[in-house]
Every structure is written in C-alpha cells, then in structure tokens.
Design a protein around this motif. Structure first.
Motif, mmCIF file in Angstrom:
data_model
loop_
_atom_site.group_PDB
_atom_site.id
_atom_site.type_symbol
_atom_site.label_atom_id
_atom_site.label_comp_id
_atom_site.label_asym_id
_atom_site.label_seq_id
_atom_site.Cartn_x
_atom_site.Cartn_y
_atom_site.Cartn_z
ATOM 1 N N GLN A 14 -5.298 -42.567 39.841
ATOM 2 C CA GLN A 14 -4.976 -43.247 41.094
ATOM 3 C C GLN A 14 -3.648 -42.777 41.683
ATOM 4 O OE1 GLN A 14 -5.009 -47.503 40.868
ATOM 5 N NE2 GLN A 14 -4.445 -47.803 43.001
ATOM 6 N N ARG A 15 -2.675 -42.444 40.820
ATOM 7 C CA ARG A 15 -1.374 -42.013 41.319
ATOM 8 C C ARG A 15 -1.451 -40.641 41.985
ATOM 9 N NH1 ARG A 15 1.739 -42.115 35.841
ATOM 10 N NH2 ARG A 15 -0.261 -41.167 35.320
ATOM 11 N N CYS A 16 -2.434 -39.852 41.590
ATOM 12 C CA CYS A 16 -2.550 -38.482 42.094
ATOM 13 C C CYS A 16 -3.575 -38.351 43.207
ATOM 14 C CB CYS A 16 -2.932 -37.525 40.958
ATOM 15 S SG CYS A 16 -1.854 -37.598 39.515
ATOM 16 N N TRP A 17 -4.658 -39.117 43.097
ATOM 17 C CA TRP A 17 -5.813 -38.876 43.947
ATOM 18 C C TRP A 17 -5.544 -39.151 45.424
ATOM 19 C CZ3 TRP A 17 -9.436 -35.753 44.008
ATOM 20 C CH2 TRP A 17 -10.600 -35.930 44.766
ATOM 21 N N LYS A 18 -4.607 -40.038 45.724
ATOM 22 C CA LYS A 18 -4.353 -40.336 47.135
ATOM 23 C C LYS A 18 -3.871 -39.099 47.890
ATOM 24 C CE LYS A 18 0.300 -42.245 46.331
ATOM 25 N NZ LYS A 18 1.121 -43.477 46.462
ATOM 26 N N CYS A 19 -3.279 -38.134 47.179
ATOM 27 C CA CYS A 19 -2.921 -36.853 47.807
ATOM 28 C C CYS A 19 -3.960 -35.779 47.509
ATOM 29 C CB CYS A 19 -1.545 -36.376 47.335
ATOM 30 S SG CYS A 19 -0.179 -37.417 47.877
#
Length: 707
Positions: free
Chosen positions: A553-558
């Motif tokens: 989740q911390r990475c996927w938004k980018c």
C-alpha cells in the motif's frame, strides 16, 4: 596574469554574470467553467475529512478548515490539487472521485491559485492538460522577457562562427541540468566564476586562432585562415593605427554578436586598449580587447527582451536581430547567414516572413538543423544507452553506440517523409540495423555497409549487432522490415530498451514512468526519502513476479502510475533482444547439479513463460484507458491517441521555447496541434507553428506598462 585580470573585469562589467530572468506569472484564465470555492470545499469534506480532520489529521495534514477563497491558503490547496491530479487520494479503499469531477476540480484549483509557470524541466506536466487543450483558447499568448545562456552546442557554434570554422581546442564551460525532461531552459543557467575562468582561457585560444601568423624571412605573414582585420593588430613590427583598432573591434562584434557596435561601445573598447598598452605590449593589448568582446553578455547569452514595437496590449515583439538569433539557435547551433541578412533588411517583421525562413531551413539539407534530431534524442532519451554498463556477453557483441546511431538514422528516415511523424516513430515496422554508409572508391558513390564488422577468426562465437534486432544475416537493403510480430517503432529499438534498463535487468518502473510523463502528460512523485526501492533478488522468479513487491500500500499509490505501463516491454531482454520466455533458476535442478564430491557446479536455468500484458489507467482520456496484451498492441493504442499527440506537442513547445508551458500558452499549443494535424502529421509544420507563434515572437510588457 594581468591579461586575465583585465578580461575578468571586462566580463563582469559587461554583465556576463547576469542571472537569467525569472519568467513572470501568467494571469489565471478568465471565464473558466469550473466548480466554485464552496463546491471544492464540499468535495474535500466528502472525500478527505474522515482521515484529514481534527480527530485524525493523517500525515499531519488537515482538510476540514480549508477556506473557500483559495488564495487564502495556497499551499494546502495546491497539495489537495496535486493529490487529486496524481490519483494518490482518496486511497484505493475509499470512495473515488469521479474522473470528470476530479478533472474539473483540479482545473478549478489551478485556475484559482493562478498557477505560476513551473521552473524545472521535470515539472512541465504540473499544468493540467485539460486547461491547455480542453476548451478553445481565445487569449493572446506571450512569452517572458529573458536572457538565455548559450547551450553547450551553442557555445561551440559561437566558437566556430568567430574562427570561421577553424575551431581551436576548447574546454566546454557550460553544462545542462541532470533533471528529467527537456533540459535547456532559459531560466536555469547563469555564468558563475568557474565558468568565467574557462571562458577566459577559451577566449585566449580563440583569439590566438583568429590572429595566427608566422614570421618568414623576418617578415610578418598571417596564416591562411586568420582574420586579416584582426591579425594587423598583432604584427610585432608595426604599431596599428587607431582606425585599424576600431575596424578590428567592429569586425569582432559582427563575428561574436552579429551586429555592428555603437560608437559608444567602440569608444569603450578603444579605452580598454589604451589602458592595456600602459601595462603590456601592443599585441597583448590588442588580444585583450578582442577577447573582451567574446566575453560580452550579448555574445554568451541570447537576449530576448522584446526590443521591437509594442502592440495594443503592451506586448513587445522581438527585434529582427533577436528573431534571427532565436530561430537560428532553435534549429541549429549558430547564427544562420540568411536570417541575419533578412534581419538587416527588415524582412523578419511578420510571422509569414519568419515562417518562410523556417521552412527554408527545414527543407535545406545543407542547413544546420542539428537541434531537430536533438529534440527526439531528448524526448526519447535513447542516447543514454551507452551510459548503462553491461557485462561482456559470450553470445553477443554489445555496441550501444551503434544502437543509438541506428535509431538516429531511423528518426531521420521518418522525418524525411514527414508524414504522421509521431505515429510512425511509435509504430514503424522497419528499422536500421548495424547500418553505416561509405564511399565505394571504384564506383564513386555512397553505399550502405555494416558499421560493426566482427573478426571471423577471433569473435569467440559472439553474434554481431544486427542479431539484436532479430536478423540472422545483415540486411543489405535498409531500412529493413523487422521480423514479423516482434518489434515496432522507437520504444522497441535496442537503444531505447537499453537506455531504460539496469546493468543486469530490465527496468519496467522507469520505462513506465517515461510513458506516463512523455506520452500521457502525467506526473509521478519522486521517491520519498528513506524508501529502499529494491526489487527482491530471487533468481528463480521472473522480474514481473518479483515486481509485485510494489503492490504494498505504501508503494502502490505511485507505482500504479508506472508499472503496468512498463511491463509490456518485458517482451525484450535488457539488451533489447526479442524473447518469448525468461530464464530463471531451476531450484531443483540446481540442487542436483553437483560434482562427484557434492560440490555445487552452479545454477541451472529453465525458461519461464513471459507475460507481456499491460494497462493504461487514469490517463485523462477514457478512450485510452484499458489493457493491452503485448507491447505492439500497447504502442499502437498510444500512437492513435489525441492526448498522446497533444502531449508530444507540449514537449516540442518546451524544447523550442526553452521553458515550460503556462496557461497563457494554450492558444499557441492548440494552434501548433492544429497545424500538425492539418498537415498530415508534419513535424516541419509543427516546428514552424511554434517558431512563428506569439509565445515565441512576443514578450510580456514591462511591469507597470500600460496594457
């Protein structure tokens, strides 16, 4: 030492260390059909306040008390806009904002904030695409007044001009930013002290070249390529007259600055000559004066202040000499003689006159049009292929410089036809492979030949460069059709694939970011500080499988804005070779691969089937969003998109105007896009439209001037 001191003083006095002008902030567009401030506040409360309110304030950000007047809290409203625009908020588990409503909100916030022109090359896409192309633009375009330091190529061009092609060995004093995107921006560069020191040494070398001579039988003999009006000053046996010094200053002005000096300017340099005479010899004093002219601001900078007539709104047109140099350096690296002559005759007074010269230069094979190919090198960045280190391969002779040369040749081939250029560059089914030309001495004609030839007795089984493209034998007729169902266009050229790879593997993330920024006109936030962006090194898994680490989740938004755009190019290995499977380590076979004493003999590989699907999401064009089964379907889909074409026009604007586009440039961008479409996709028509636009030819009125 004394000469260097005088030169540095002359440089400062001439203002060569003058900082480049900051572009003025354009006004917000009037009459924009967009949500009012109260509607924006309601949207924020509906989608943001649950996590960003007084009770929680996730990330230290509160959105519950945002004012309806956007100008009262620009920083927080800009943050809301950026999160909406980039699809980062609301998070995936929360109700999403409808695409149409989101675009309208982003446009309204941008208009409400006034949105100053982003300064850095990688910030160009921050101006929402819909504000530039979403509605007809009625307001007249205008560019900022500025001084623009010469590019590295432009400086070499200046040196060639003033030595009449007899270029001495020089140290390049100028560099460009390492930022992503089109990098030669007028607002980014000044001449600092280290650059000034290099310029002084170069000026000495240039003047030595201009005034080179021999002493033969005791007599002064200028060399054949010397400039006679200048060499007369350095004869050790004859003192020059005041008229000769004045004539030399005027000649150097014409060579270095492209105009005749004023009487006041001539008088100032004559005074410098007299001062230097008191401290040194005559030739040294003369050379100091000639070098000082080379160090003037108007030699080292392009001045685009708008010294021409003002129109009814107060906008000032570039003066003819400003137009001549601006157009010359937009297309090449030196002033073009025809433009300089036209400026002197007053023949660059209308857009039609400028357009005629632009077309003349674009059609003339002998003209300096090096910056045309330079645009495509900066746009695609395939020229970085030689910078990516690769281990020596047993089965391939890897020559990235040749890959770049082949792609250069392909782009020039497409430009020669000048039809549907962007679509052709993305989807052309032909390529050049290990291609060069050479003169057949027997026939007296230029012929195609292999650029890289392997020694058949000493190549240790390596295959030649053309095999990277899929050819078993070098094709004598080029461009040659690529093997069927393998590759198309520049994005499947080995040069581009290698440029966007790592030392040992592909790089789907950076490839996807390139597509997002260069073709879709989107943005991706930079990597947050402290994040370890590493793909697991599990050799028994495919790269696509290992890249699922970004689904966190911390990475996927980018990463949701990049990964699916870059993964279709897994169809090729990191050398650019087409493949249908990816070699991975077979754990069971490797465990059994031991010698009689049980010592491991190394990994055993197996072929894992490739997945080459990709997807376009949140592009701003619903017709473009969707999946693709392989890279060929993917690029065809992109090549057919109006949005991709318009984003391409935006990048051409940045390259030829040396700045990011502003809201006030919508008219120029739309007109350039129409010219491109109406001409059947002619890049010449696109360039001509940009170089004759109001954004190129006019400068904003001085602050306080009547409008």
């Amino acid at each position: 030492m004394l000469r260097a001191t005088f030169l540095f003083a002359a440089l400062v006095a001439a203002g060569a260390l003058l900082p480049a002008a900051e572009p003025p902030k354009p006004p917000a567009p009037a009459g924009a059909a967009a949500p009012a401030g109260s509607e924006l506040v309601a949207l924020v409360k509906a989608h943001c306040v649950r996590c960003h309110g007084p009770a929680k304030a996730a990330g230290g950000f509160r959105a519950d008390d945002l004012p309806a007047d956007l100008t009262r809290d620009k920083e927080r409203w800009a943050a809301v806009r950026d999160q909406l625009r980039d699809g980062l908020m609301p998070p995936p588990k929360e109700p999403r904002v409808e695409d149409a409503k989101k675009r309208a909100a982003v446009a309204a916030i941008t208009a409400g904030l006034g949105h100053p022109v982003p300064r850095l090359p990688n910030q160009g896409n921050l101006v929402p695409h819909e504000l530039l192309f979403g509605r007809p633009a009625a307001a007249a375009s205008v560019g900022p007044a500025r001084v623009w330091r010469l590019s590295p190529g432009g400086y070499v061009g200046l040196a060639r001009e003033v030595t009449r092609g007899r270029l001495p060995s020089l140290v390049q004093p100028f560099t460009l930013s390492a930022e992503r995107g089109i990098r030669d921006f007028a607002s980014l560069y000044t001449i600092d002290e280290p650059s000034a020191e290099v310029l002084i040494r170069n000026a000495e070398a240039i003047v030595d070249c201009q005034t080179a001579y021999d002493i033969k039988d005791g007599k002064f003999a200028p060399k054949q390529d010397s400039i006679r009006e200048l060499t007369v000053l350095v004869d050790p046996n004859a003192a020059p007259t005041r008229a000769q010094v004045e004539a030399a200053v005027r000649t150097q002005y014409r060579l270095a600055i492209g105009r005749a000096p004023t009487d006041e300017e001539v008088g100032r340099f004559l005074g410098l000559y007299e001062k230097c005479l008191k401290l040194g010899d005559r030739p040294g004093a003369a050379k100091t004066v000639l070098q000082a002219v080379l160090l003037r601001t108007d030699a080292l900078y392009r001045t685009e202040l708008g010294r021409g007539p003002a129109d009814a709104t107060g906008r000032r047109r570039l003066a003819p000499d400003e137009v001549a140099r601006a157009v010359s350096l937009a297309l090449g690296h030196a002033r073009e003689a025809g433009l300089v002559a036209a400026a002197a005759k007053g023949e660059l007074a209308t857009p039609e006159q400028v357009a005629a010269h632009v077309r003349r230069l674009l059609d003339d094979p002998k003209a300096d049009r090096s910056r045309v190919l330079g645009f495509f090198r900066e746009f695609f960045e395939y020229g970085n292929a030689p910078l990516v280190f690769k281990d020596r391969q047993r089965d391939l002779h890897h020559v990235p410089t040749q890959y770049v040369a082949d792609t250069d040749r392909l782009i020039l081939h497409v430009l020669a036809a000048d039809k549907d250029v962007l679509r052709e560059l993305l989807t052309t089914p032909v390529t050049f492979a290990n291609y060069a030309t050479g003169k057949n001495k027997q026939k007296g004609v230029e012929e195609s030949k292999q650029a890289v030839v392997l020694n058949p007795n000493n190549n240790k089984g390596q295959k030649n460069v053309e095999t990277v493209y899929g050819f078993e034998q070098w094709p004598a007729q080029q461009p040659a059709p690529v093997p069927a169902d393998t590759r198309l266009g520049v994005l499947m050229q080995p040069s581009w694939l290698v440029a966007w790879s790592t030392n040992f593997d592909n790089d789907p993330v950076r490839r996807g970011r390139w597509v997002r920024e260069r073709l879709l006109g989107g943005t991706v936030p930079d990597l947050p500080i402290g994040v370890d962006a590493q793909v697991p090194d599990d050799p028994h898994r495919t790269l696509r499988d290992r890249l699922t680490v970004t689904r966190d989740q911390r990475c996927w938004k980018c990463h949701q804005r990049m990964d699916e755009l870059g993964l279709p190019f897994e169809q090729f290995d990191h050398f650019g070779r087409f493949r249908t499977a990816e070699p991975v380590v077979d754990p069971d076979a490797t465990a059994k691969n031991v010698d009689k004493k049980g010592k491991p003999l190394g990994p055993v590989f197996k072929e894992a089937p490739l997945v080459t699907t990709g997807a376009v999401a949140d592009s701003g064009d619903p017709a473009l969003d969707g999946t693709a089964r392989d890279p060929r379907e993917f690029v065809r889909k992109l090549a057919a998109s109006d949005r991709v074409r318009q984003v391409f026009v935006r990048h051409a604007f940045r390259y030829y105007l040396g700045r990011n586009e502003a809201l006030s440039d919508a008219r120029t961008l739309q007109a350039a896009d129409r010219a491109y479409v109406a001409s059947g996709g002619s890049f010449k028509a696109l360039v001509a439209a940009l170089l004759t636009s109001d954004s190129f030819l006019y400068r904003a009125p001085a602050e306080g001037a009547s409008k």
